[in-house]
Design a protein around this motif. Structure first.
Motif, mmCIF file in Angstrom:
data_model
loop_
_atom_site.group_PDB
_atom_site.id
_atom_site.type_symbol
_atom_site.label_atom_id
_atom_site.label_comp_id
_atom_site.label_asym_id
_atom_site.label_seq_id
_atom_site.Cartn_x
_atom_site.Cartn_y
_atom_site.Cartn_z
ATOM 1 N N UNK A 157 0.726 -1.338 0.052
ATOM 2 C CA UNK A 157 -0.053 -0.051 0.031
ATOM 3 C C UNK A 157 0.955 1.197 -0.065
ATOM 4 N N UNK A 158 0.228 2.244 -0.313
ATOM 5 C CA UNK A 158 1.176 3.642 -0.470
ATOM 6 C C UNK A 158 1.647 3.878 1.072
ATOM 7 N N UNK A 159 2.901 4.452 1.170
ATOM 8 C CA UNK A 159 3.636 4.296 2.440
ATOM 9 C C UNK A 159 3.113 5.393 3.481
ATOM 10 N N UNK A 160 3.121 6.606 3.114
ATOM 11 C CA UNK A 160 2.883 7.687 4.024
ATOM 12 C C UNK A 160 2.029 8.805 3.401
ATOM 13 N N UNK A 161 1.844 9.951 4.244
ATOM 14 C CA UNK A 161 0.919 10.749 3.787
ATOM 15 C C UNK A 161 1.144 11.650 2.214
ATOM 16 N N UNK A 162 2.475 11.747 2.248
ATOM 17 C CA UNK A 162 2.730 12.542 0.987
ATOM 18 C C UNK A 162 2.432 11.685 -0.185
ATOM 19 N N UNK A 163 2.727 10.527 0.168
ATOM 20 C CA UNK A 163 2.694 9.402 -1.083
ATOM 21 C C UNK A 163 0.947 9.281 -1.266
ATOM 22 N N UNK A 164 0.220 8.577 -0.072
ATOM 23 C CA UNK A 164 -1.052 8.569 -0.109
ATOM 24 C C UNK A 164 -2.106 9.764 -0.549
ATOM 25 N N UNK A 165 -1.566 11.052 0.152
ATOM 26 C CA UNK A 165 -2.381 11.947 0.014
ATOM 27 C C UNK A 165 -1.960 13.097 -0.863
ATOM 28 N N UNK A 166 -0.845 12.765 -1.477
ATOM 29 C CA UNK A 166 -0.174 13.780 -2.578
ATOM 30 C C UNK A 166 -1.173 14.313 -3.634
ATOM 31 N N UNK A 167 -1.878 13.541 -4.271
ATOM 32 C CA UNK A 167 -3.069 14.194 -5.174
ATOM 33 C C UNK A 167 -4.077 14.753 -4.535
ATOM 34 N N UNK A 168 -4.275 14.600 -3.282
ATOM 35 C CA UNK A 168 -5.402 15.284 -2.541
ATOM 36 C C UNK A 168 -4.953 16.754 -2.274
ATOM 37 N N UNK A 169 -3.910 17.071 -1.837
ATOM 38 C CA UNK A 169 -3.306 18.365 -1.832
ATOM 39 C C UNK A 169 -3.567 19.161 -3.296
ATOM 40 N N UNK A 170 -3.288 18.584 -4.381
ATOM 41 C CA UNK A 170 -3.481 19.375 -5.496
ATOM 42 C C UNK A 170 -5.138 19.599 -5.729
ATOM 43 N N UNK A 171 -5.749 18.441 -5.344
ATOM 44 C CA UNK A 171 -7.372 18.857 -5.237
ATOM 45 C C UNK A 171 -7.874 19.812 -4.378
#
Lengths: 337, 337, 337, 337
Positions: free
Chosen positions: B272-286
């Protein structure tokens, strides 16, 4: 209660006995060349061990006949069974050679051949049946590509290889039948490729252990079959039907819903079902129920001796394609290779 | 092109800079207490490093303000930003204490508080957002049970624990906000349980590392939140919304569609994606795109300082529930514990 | 061949009869208050219908006793069975009230209680058992959080609700037993929440239909149980055990490996198994085999009347927690609520 | 900071520009036949729009060259680029005809051809790369069967079909390269089948829209490639590598971990990624980083003009196989069909 005469008292007979008991039927008579085997199975099912196949089939308590003896005796028992006029189920294969299969259908005629249920039991697997029914119901529009993967967990004993008839006749025959039942169109060509890379000894015996076949159906549908005699992770049995509006897949069911998450294996599913009695166990029950329904209603069997002949024909063509190294164009079951 | 003043030139500022460039906006001014940091980021983005926050915000080229400094400076910068009347986005938390959050909303008033975008960026995760939108669209009928699981890959440094405010204020605050945004009803009670079993040192510092919270919403919906400070298989971030007509789940996305089948691991998925910058990276853009849309149209922010206050309120109640060993009945954000 | 006396000739007796036949055992005697029912089952299994329970149990051909009558008759038949000194399996619950369960164990003593196999058959589900065995084998290190979800496909008839004892005693009792068997530690507190949102009529009858329970084990492990009386997509039965080194999950098995890909549903799995006879069918077989093994070897039963009492104790505490609106601290099965 | 000359200012140039900025490099010069396009891209990246390709490549600030113009101009720009002696990356295809590809490699020589990075970007897909690396690392023992499925979401415009070169040269070329890179052995035969059943108009234009190819490698490995020009559920891009000790699969990644459970769809996953920019977006970034690493170190490119030639050779053979209706035995890229 429908009375059954069962030919054979071995493993498949016992598998069927359990299904019969749950299907409002009972075993009336049992014949086995080894009388003691027949008597043992008779004792635990309340049946009568008969001294001959003919006598077992003729018993007035018998409404339907099941042939579960060794493959080389199927066709002669089938001739006897057909004579009684009673519905009959025969384990695959129809006969031990393609010529004998052709002769059987020619002798008894197409009408009688359609009354012989042929035990291609994978048709009754819940996942596989869902693919077939979905395709026929038009859930993916026009079928365009059909891919069938069948891999056994381990190769057969080497001594079995020479009398198996080769991978296409012995193993891929199930997939030829499956392809026919899903596509529902005539095939116009067969191209086979094969290697003996699982075990070079299999190659020395003139057979392959890894194979692919491509068939073109008359309407342009492309069928791909992949076989291997050995699969490290179990009994790999999958179907993928791709069409204009989507795809239907029958994946390998697993032993349970158990899944493991660790640092090194972040999501590992439970093993797939190991071999055919585990994977296709429920299919046998479904098959017996369908046979008994058709028998009681006097209907043609939905999978019958004609299907057995046609699958054998495709296996014969694939064998010829591999040997000749070229695509075989199909003209019908009277074709010589 | 919308001009942005960005407060802070650290990691989050750089993450946001990339999103800004792709969103028809540009960074006009940058303020950071460390002037060199501001200048470095300015150089690579064509912005101007400003000597003070007030001056950076006041620049006429600035249409909107983003606060991405350390948590303890958020609220004072927010007071300055609100004074400019320009739309502002602030990273969570609103303030470093619950009292300071209450005071901020009381001081600026509810109307101004709704113009402050609060960066609960998990709301913009594609899977989580699909759950929320599906619930709100009635895809599962009436919501009955909501279960949120959040587990970090590894605990924070021990020295961080005393100033974190405790697990509920520091980590579960995201889940409180998520629960509020999905349920859309007021919560009437909070019951917390916790243990320090990941690392007993965390317990010695007065905090827990493993916790669960149950909240009852005014309409009877039951919310369960599970947290852990350590997860062997990665960043475990899941939501399960169960209702009268079905269930919507946001599972952990994986690094790829790679799957391994071997004898011992017959179906192992990719990590699974490792931590928040990887998991939630696209969320920041949105998130940034949504902020800029709202800023341009002068709308209230869909996740704002009121949401920040309410999540902090639930965290405060959970902290009290654990300490007092009992269910806390909720009366509103002016409640004292 | 082990001879069995079976009390009851209803659905569960018939389910067990099939398992007995495959486990090197036979049904020797059958007792049912309705003699015709006993005689019908006797006819198809070669057993003898006995005129009384005592007489059925006493038959010298009987080596072991199975109680599969209605719940309210379990405990009186258990007293009779224990007197014979023969191994006994009793369907859950032990007795129709918690007091009666306590009295039974007190009367016969702990040693005798451990010889009574109590039919918590979910322990024998292949997926659930894999979780328990994995946890006990240390595959995820120290267990930290255990989450059990049990949702029935549809609520019971309203007339059943008043005599069910309530959701915790009637439905969640399985999950209390499962939690005990996996955690293997004493529980120190129970907190229950509940709503009647599936059907308000259930609420008017004084029960809940949607519930959660949080239990804290003596070592800090946090247990969460989620129940619902209705689930739109089938019989939702899952376990998630999270520990220091990973997570073990028992997911809902599906009816087959069939998956559909269309424009609107790009990957839809086959339905999950519908209800307990389908989902837990193989578990009954495994349970009967284990009971017979223990009976033949004279061993204590791995799941026995003590387990039945302890699960009933937790159900009693959860019922009290919900009614009193507070966490119940547990002191042992002699606790009054 | 590595300086790049980029040929072309269209979609692929812009995709690459984003990757360059994140890879410690900058765009120094841009050439595009439409000067305004070059100038627009130059303005947003700080580059210089050059009046000619030769001039753009020659700039002393340029350390490496990227060719991202229309396919028909690749080979002439490649000749210019090779003359500069600078490392060059060229989007696939190498040239617009097989003969031109052969001539290019013959003219510049094998050594120079290996310095030309050819942009088969699917090699850098995380899932596909995991399959290749796993096979090469021996994780499944000897590779026995490789199956590659590539299906586009929708067919190209009809007017594109005549100048596409046909499905094998235009679409399956990616799969030929993938097969070569995973198998790592020479292919000895190619057999193609095809139909025009997605759109009969494609057939009237002399092309197929549904195809399969079987290739036999020199060591007996069987490769199967399945292509379709239309897929209802998205961009279907999968690889299955089966070997003596297991199977490695690259499945379609999904847009998120969102899953829906309802009565009619008891487990529906989120859509798969829609088309190549979404599915292979991260692959472009990985490709550019690898190219820049190799460029800085002066290494041969791991996927280069020789690979481009060999994939084109297999496409040529497949085209001939379909036309001639027979298996083509391969002798090498100087073979005439």
């Amino acid at each position: 209660m429908t009375g059954i005469a069962i030919m054979g008292a071995g493993r498949m007979a016992r598998v069927h006995a359990a299904s019969i008991i749950g299907a409002d039927a009972h075993i009336a008579t049992i014949y086995d060349p080894v009388l003691e085997a027949a008597e043992a199975l008779a004792a635990s099912t309340g049946a009568r061990a008969a001294p001959s196949a003919v006598e077992a089939m003729a018993d007035p308590a018998v409404d339907a006949i099941m042939i579960a003896t060794s493959s080389d005796t199927h066709v002669e028992l089938l001739y006897e069974a057909v004579k009684t006029g009673k519905p009959v189920l025969c384990e695959k294969p129809l006969a031990s050679s393609y010529d004998a299969s052709r002769e059987f259908v020619a002798t008894v005629g197409e009408a009688a051949a359609r009354k012989v249920f042929l035990g291609f039991n994978r048709r009754f697997d819940r996942g596989h049946a869902s693919v077939r029914e979905g395709v026929h119901a038009g859930r993916i529009g026009r079928l365009e590509q059909l891919t069938i993967t069948s891999r056994d967990p381990f190769p057969p004993p080497l001594e079995y290889v020479p009398r198996s008839g080769g991978l296409f006749r012995d193993m891929m025959i199930h997939d030829f039948d499956m392809a026919r039942s899903i596509v529902g169109k005539d095939m116009v060509s067969v191209t086979a490729h094969g290697s003996s890379i699982v075990d070079p000894e299999i190659g020395k015996l003139g057979d392959v252990d890894t194979a692919s076949v491509t068939m073109l159906a008359e309407d342009g549908t492309i069928v791909t079959i992949l076989n291997s005699r050995r699969c490290a992770f179990g009994f790999d049995q999958r179907i993928e039907a791709f069409g204009a509006e989507g795809m239907l897949v029958s994946n390998n069911p697993r032993q349970s819903g158990f899944t493991t998450y660790t640092k090194d294996a972040p999501g590992t599913a439970a093993p797939i079902l190991e071999f055919f009695l585990e994977r296709y166990g429920p299919s046998y029950t479904a098959e017996i129920r369908l046979f008994l329904d058709c028998a009681r209603e006097g209907r043609d069997m939905p999978v019958n001796a004609i299907d057995g002949l046609m699958a054998a024909y495709l296996a014969e063509a694939a064998t010829a394609s591999l040997k000749q190294g070229k695509t075989i164009h199909l003209t019908g079951p009277d074709q010589e290779f």
